[in-house]
Design a protein around this motif. Sequence first.
Motif, short mmCIF file in Angstrom:
data_model
loop_
_atom_site.label_atom_id
_atom_site.label_comp_id
_atom_site.label_asym_id
_atom_site.label_seq_id
_atom_site.Cartn_x
_atom_site.Cartn_y
_atom_site.Cartn_z
N GLN A 1 -8.98 0.79 -4.88
CA GLN A 1 -10.37 0.54 -4.49
C GLN A 1 -10.36 -0.51 -3.38
O GLN A 1 -9.92 -1.65 -3.60
N ARG A 2 -10.82 -0.11 -2.21
CA ARG A 2 -10.73 -1.03 -1.07
C ARG A 2 -11.78 -2.14 -1.13
O ARG A 2 -11.53 -3.25 -0.63
N GLY B 1 -2.14 3.61 -2.07
CA GLY B 1 -3.23 3.56 -1.10
C GLY B 1 -4.29 4.61 -1.33
O GLY B 1 -5.45 4.44 -0.91
N ASP B 2 -3.92 5.70 -2.01
CA ASP B 2 -4.87 6.78 -2.27
C ASP B 2 -5.72 6.54 -3.51
O ASP B 2 -6.77 7.18 -3.67
N VAL B 3 -5.28 5.67 -4.39
CA VAL B 3 -6.04 5.44 -5.64
C VAL B 3 -6.66 4.05 -5.70
O VAL B 3 -7.46 3.77 -6.58
N TRP C 1 -6.14 3.18 -14.04
CA TRP C 1 -5.87 4.19 -13.00
C TRP C 1 -4.38 4.45 -12.87
O TRP C 1 -3.95 5.58 -12.71
N THR D 1 4.25 4.17 -4.31
CA THR D 1 3.62 5.19 -5.16
C THR D 1 3.30 4.58 -6.51
O THR D 1 3.74 3.46 -6.84
N ILE E 1 1.69 9.93 -6.58
CA ILE E 1 0.51 9.59 -5.77
C ILE E 1 0.68 8.20 -5.16
O ILE E 1 1.12 7.26 -5.82
N SER E 2 0.28 8.05 -3.90
CA SER E 2 0.37 6.75 -3.22
C SER E 2 -0.66 5.77 -3.77
O SER E 2 -1.79 6.16 -4.09
N THR F 1 -2.60 8.25 -13.50
CA THR F 1 -2.36 8.92 -12.22
C THR F 1 -0.89 9.38 -12.14
O THR F 1 0.01 8.64 -12.54
N GLU G 1 0.81 -1.21 0.00
CA GLU G 1 0.00 0.00 0.00
C GLU G 1 0.85 1.27 0.00
O GLU G 1 0.44 2.30 -0.55
N HIS G 2 2.05 1.23 0.61
CA HIS G 2 2.84 2.45 0.75
C HIS G 2 3.59 2.84 -0.53
O HIS G 2 4.18 3.91 -0.59
#
Length: 471
Positions: A226-227, A222-224, A211, A173, A219-220, A215, A170-171
């Motif tokens: 979909q959980r 984790g920010d883009v 995505w 980029t 950008i991380s 992107t 997740e961390h």
Amino acid sequence: MSDIELSVDPAAEEEEVETQLDEDDRLKGDFVRAVQDAVEAGDDEGARALVEPLHPADIADLFELTPQEDRAALARAVTDLLDAEVFAEMNDYVREDLIDALEPHQVADLASELDTDDAVAIIEDMDADDQREVLRAMEPDDRAAIEEALSYPEESAGRLMQRELIAVPEHWTVGDTIDYLRGHEELTTDFWEVFVVDPAHKPIGTVALSWILRTPRGISIGDVMQREQTLIPVDMDQEEVALRFQKYALISAAVTDGNGRLVGMITVDDVVHIISEEASEDILRLSGAGDGDINEPIALTVRTRVIWLIINLGTAMVAAGVVGLFEAEIAKFALLAALMGIVSGMGGNAGTQTLAVVVRALATNQLTSSNTVWMIMREFRIAFANGLLLGVLIGAGTILIYHNVPLGIVFGLSILINNLVAGLAGVFVPVGLERAGVDPAVSSAVFVTMMPDCMGFFTFLGLATLWGLGG
């Protein structure tokens, strides 16, 4: 030789392939015969020239359309075209025939070129001794992946999944992910989304390739990502897997083990095959025809079908026993014998209609414990409406033809009652079997057919006896 002479015109090659296929993209009979004639004449080069432009799926079709005794000769003629993709597209029985003719190291080489799920499909049906020889001939990593897949139940997500996937933390980029994808040539090239995992390798989200491409690098992930995602347990039945893909319109999905860790993925192209296979399987099981594959060995087909025919013989004898109870009435009024078959036949048809609807509803999860009562009432109303309409029609016709009002009334009432019995049997039998853990597609047809037969004879002849038609 000049460059012009060496070049290949893609348009000409495409046109050549199109001439070998009909409007439904099936190999033309003339083309198949031309290849077979070339092989029979010993013209291996000519046969290879005909087959070379074909797509791997069409080459697989060619082998399926070739008689079993001629497949080995065809395989020798085009041996260099028989790559892993062709074997992956082949019918199971045809593939088994060809695999049996190969050496273990040749099978191992083929399996190593495929994704894990396709390799497992080739190896899983082999004899245990042959499996061991093939696995010994494989690279350790490939062997370990296939052995793990074979440890899962047949027709489960573990057998269906492929282990080649992309997973990142997740961390990272977006830039880290892109550099990772570009910097490792051993990564799989066929994927639609990147799975995001936590330190325990449990999936926590997904990122579509589109995505990532759109992107900014900084950008991380984790920010883009979909959980929300659909996770497939490794032991889930493949039919349930297909239903989830259909329900949630999935392209791919993560497969997790008992500890929730990511162990593989399933893609929609595999699910399309499963949906087709399961649908065909249920239809054929309703008739007791086994796999229904024209390439299935004759001995296996005979053994499968004769079992159900023997069971049907037993149910037919039960129906005959019911008729025997009214032998005296039939002897006095022979018209009863001529008409009673109509009652049982109409009921059997009605029961088969309901059975087909219910089995499909069970297979697609449309029918569950929450709406079973509603389904029963629905089919009861349908059976009553159809039975009443047919009963009035047949009763009136009987009166007009035979000028016998009591016979017409008995005939019409029998059609109505038997239609109700057939409709309810078409629901209760498969639902009951499903609740008992028995596949309703396998066992329902015999019982649903027997009940309208017995009840049809009993109702018609019983009402006729009570009315005194045999007197």
